[in-house]
Design an enzyme around this catalytic site. Sequence first.
Site, PDB file in Angstrom:
ATOM      1  N   TYR A   1       0.807  -1.224   0.000  1.00  0.00           N
ATOM      2  CA  TYR A   1       0.000   0.000   0.000  1.00  0.00           C
ATOM      3  C   TYR A   1       0.840   1.276   0.000  1.00  0.00           C
ATOM      4  O   TYR A   1       0.305   2.348   0.216  1.00  0.00           O
ATOM      5  CB  TYR A   1      -0.926   0.011   1.212  1.00  0.00           C
ATOM      6  CG  TYR A   1      -1.790  -1.213   1.320  1.00  0.00           C
ATOM      7  CD1 TYR A   1      -2.596  -1.613   0.261  1.00  0.00           C
ATOM      8  CD2 TYR A   1      -1.785  -1.992   2.475  1.00  0.00           C
ATOM      9  CE1 TYR A   1      -3.378  -2.748   0.346  1.00  0.00           C
ATOM     10  CE2 TYR A   1      -2.576  -3.120   2.572  1.00  0.00           C
ATOM     11  CZ  TYR A   1      -3.364  -3.496   1.505  1.00  0.00           C
ATOM     12  OH  TYR A   1      -4.137  -4.630   1.606  1.00  0.00           O
TER      13      TYR A   1
ATOM     14  N   ASP B   1     -13.637  -9.565  12.207  1.00  0.00           N
ATOM     15  CA  ASP B   1     -12.613  -9.363  11.186  1.00  0.00           C
ATOM     16  C   ASP B   1     -12.850 -10.319  10.020  1.00  0.00           C
ATOM     17  O   ASP B   1     -13.174 -11.492  10.226  1.00  0.00           O
ATOM     18  CB  ASP B   1     -11.235  -9.613  11.791  1.00  0.00           C
ATOM     19  CG  ASP B   1     -10.095  -9.090  10.920  1.00  0.00           C
ATOM     20  OD1 ASP B   1     -10.256  -9.055   9.690  1.00  0.00           O
ATOM     21  OD2 ASP B   1      -9.062  -8.715  11.487  1.00  0.00           O
TER      22      ASP B   1
ATOM     23  N   HIS C   1     -12.233  -5.391  10.845  1.00  0.00           N
ATOM     24  CA  HIS C   1     -10.878  -5.343  10.290  1.00  0.00           C
ATOM     25  C   HIS C   1     -10.275  -4.006  10.664  1.00  0.00           C
ATOM     26  O   HIS C   1     -10.851  -2.956  10.371  1.00  0.00           O
ATOM     27  CB  HIS C   1     -10.930  -5.515   8.772  1.00  0.00           C
ATOM     28  CG  HIS C   1      -9.608  -5.862   8.170  1.00  0.00           C
ATOM     29  ND1 HIS C   1      -8.971  -7.049   8.425  1.00  0.00           N
ATOM     30  CD2 HIS C   1      -8.811  -5.178   7.320  1.00  0.00           C
ATOM     31  CE1 HIS C   1      -7.831  -7.097   7.747  1.00  0.00           C
ATOM     32  NE2 HIS C   1      -7.715  -5.967   7.070  1.00  0.00           N
TER      33      HIS C   1
ATOM     34  N   SER D   1      -3.225  -6.584   8.483  1.00  0.00           N
ATOM     35  CA  SER D   1      -3.873  -6.901   7.220  1.00  0.00           C
ATOM     36  C   SER D   1      -2.849  -7.513   6.253  1.00  0.00           C
ATOM     37  O   SER D   1      -2.233  -8.518   6.587  1.00  0.00           O
ATOM     38  CB  SER D   1      -4.563  -5.669   6.644  1.00  0.00           C
ATOM     39  OG  SER D   1      -5.436  -6.018   5.600  1.00  0.00           O
ATOM     40  N   TYR D   2      -2.636  -6.944   5.070  1.00  0.00           N
ATOM     41  CA  TYR D   2      -1.638  -7.529   4.176  1.00  0.00           C
ATOM     42  C   TYR D   2      -0.254  -7.504   4.820  1.00  0.00           C
ATOM     43  O   TYR D   2       0.590  -8.354   4.539  1.00  0.00           O
ATOM     44  CB  TYR D   2      -1.616  -6.789   2.842  1.00  0.00           C
ATOM     45  CG  TYR D   2      -0.936  -7.551   1.716  1.00  0.00           C
ATOM     46  CD1 TYR D   2      -1.684  -8.231   0.758  1.00  0.00           C
ATOM     47  CD2 TYR D   2       0.447  -7.600   1.611  1.00  0.00           C
ATOM     48  CE1 TYR D   2      -1.059  -8.936  -0.274  1.00  0.00           C
ATOM     49  CE2 TYR D   2       1.082  -8.298   0.598  1.00  0.00           C
ATOM     50  CZ  TYR D   2       0.321  -8.966  -0.344  1.00  0.00           C
ATOM     51  OH  TYR D   2       0.940  -9.673  -1.357  1.00  0.00           O
TER      52      TYR D   2
ATOM     53  N   TRP E   1     -15.215  -9.311  -1.327  1.00  0.00           N
ATOM     54  CA  TRP E   1     -13.888  -8.818  -0.966  1.00  0.00           C
ATOM     55  C   TRP E   1     -12.899  -8.916  -2.111  1.00  0.00           C
ATOM     56  O   TRP E   1     -12.291  -7.931  -2.494  1.00  0.00           O
ATOM     57  CB  TRP E   1     -13.360  -9.600   0.237  1.00  0.00           C
ATOM     58  CG  TRP E   1     -11.895  -9.429   0.503  1.00  0.00           C
ATOM     59  CD1 TRP E   1     -10.950 -10.414   0.558  1.00  0.00           C
ATOM     60  CD2 TRP E   1     -11.185  -8.211   0.751  1.00  0.00           C
ATOM     61  NE1 TRP E   1      -9.706  -9.892   0.811  1.00  0.00           N
ATOM     62  CE2 TRP E   1      -9.831  -8.534   0.938  1.00  0.00           C
ATOM     63  CE3 TRP E   1     -11.568  -6.871   0.808  1.00  0.00           C
ATOM     64  CZ2 TRP E   1      -8.857  -7.583   1.199  1.00  0.00           C
ATOM     65  CZ3 TRP E   1     -10.600  -5.914   1.061  1.00  0.00           C
ATOM     66  CH2 TRP E   1      -9.269  -6.276   1.256  1.00  0.00           C
TER      67      TRP E   1
END
Length: 597
Positions: A49, A277, A312, A119-120, A166
């Site tokens: 990101y 989540d 999340h 997250s990622y 998603w």
Amino acid sequence: MIVQARKTYKVTTQKSVPMKTRDGITLYADVVRPDAPGRFPVLLSRTPYSKKGTDDPNGPSYLFARYGYISVTQDCRGRFESEGDYDTIFQEIPDGYDAVEWAARLPWSNGRVGTTGQSYLGLTQYMIACNDPMPPSLQAMAPVSASSDYHASWIYHTGGVSLWGWIIPYAIFKGLNTLKRAKRNDLFEKMKEYVVGGEFPIIRQTRFGLNAFTPLTDKWYRHLPIKDWVGLLKETAPYLADHIAHADDGEYWHRANVNRHAASVNVPMLHVTSWYDIFGEGGQNAYSSIKHHSKFEKARNGQRLIIGPWGHLLPYNVPSSRGTGDIDFGPAALIDLNETLLRWFDYWLKDVNNGIVDEPPVTIYTLGENRWQNLSDWPPPNLRQVRYFLHSDKGANALSGDGSLSTVPPDDERADAYVYDPDDPVPSLGGNNLAIDMGVQDQRPVEERKDVLVYTSDPLEQALEVTGPVTVSLWAASSAVDTDFTAKLVDVHPSGYAQNLVDGILRARYRESASAPKFMEPGKPYMFTIDLWATSNVFLPGHRIRLEISSSNFPRFDRNLNTGEPFGEGTKGIAARQTVFHQSDMASYLSLPVIPR
């Protein structure tokens, strides 16, 4: 809890520090570190990101650097400043290994490396754990809000159902950077046509401070065949073709399944996840897998788990929410996760005897009573699986039916039936989402539908704590060779408000194995075991336990077209008549992990 004063430092930043991968690709990282002589341990984060923003004085990179850590944030391969082509998930296994060893050799590093991120950025950590052996310089990890099985909860869910709410929006979201890198402004503008308002991504603020992506338009959720998205996104998400082609679990996915690599994990991990989540299973399953299957005592004894009441978590590393969706879970839900991370890494990377490893290994937030509790393990060793059997007389269709739940096994009762039409799926209302609204929502609107079977207990006279994995064992038949069955556990308040707790879905062809699909014989009853993941909730006196059974939850999951075609290829669905049995020789039941009080 032992609290010790920490030395603080002035901070300096190095931008775009290069690293060569084993195959010659250059990845770039920003380094925020103490502006002082000497060498320090490294905290590594790897992101798709953009590393931009690591120099934020109020961000976690500066926080960690002020307390004596070298904070390294690296753009993943094929993202933003880093070279190469982006292949989500799998590239992070070797690249993560290389990044750890590179970080250990930085001129300011003392050779001790930990990993952090949400997250990622949690995914990139779990992928490092899929190396056998793991990088020798890695000494501790703290993955937050990430899946540990990328077949089960990234692309598919509980036996072969696409995470339609998603994965396609996410592919578009990440594809925007790919198009910018390729200077494809024409396709960049086209991507905007697929989303509400023509502007994507927008991070939307929700009621309790959590965020969600702007969703796709309903037209695009319903577009068939699904495999058309492979062509639409071939320049922005070329990996999508392989993901859709591998609907069955197997070796393709096993290489990125932390649970299958648990034996070779050799470092302590602090897993953080939450009840609502989208990747809620990740921390729970990774904790249990490594604790019970690692070959290394340090890893087995060094697993820790925190489960909060959030969705999340955004922004990453700082769960700053009291709830998600409709419900405020109280001031206790607010925690300072950064302080917990500092204590974790102070112990493992600085040898500070702060007592964190002497504390109970599992800390969870229990809904209903809205309190934290410590456990000796996960799932709780003292849980007792209690079966709540499905009953009805005239029929359990909708709230107007007479479906009930009780611990009394059924006699010879008539079956319940409904028609599932893929053109009119049951709409998603909250739950473990990200690209659509997440968290708690009142489920009564969907419970008014005749294609939703509703089974409700009598009001409880005493509080009932349910903490641990939840499953539904369902005897059912269908007129189709393949279909879906869904289940949802609901806490019904005295006001009638129907609070969703957990849900699950099972594609019938995967009823015996996620890797070996087998069609049904129309009209023949089969036993379906539906995994609803886990929760911790106290059903208070006057509340009722409710179970919903249906065949769709859209667009959280894709629609089963009932035709038996390979995933992604169907262009038109057919209606299926579904029958749910609850009789002495085919008793259907909800299995709840009850904690004695």
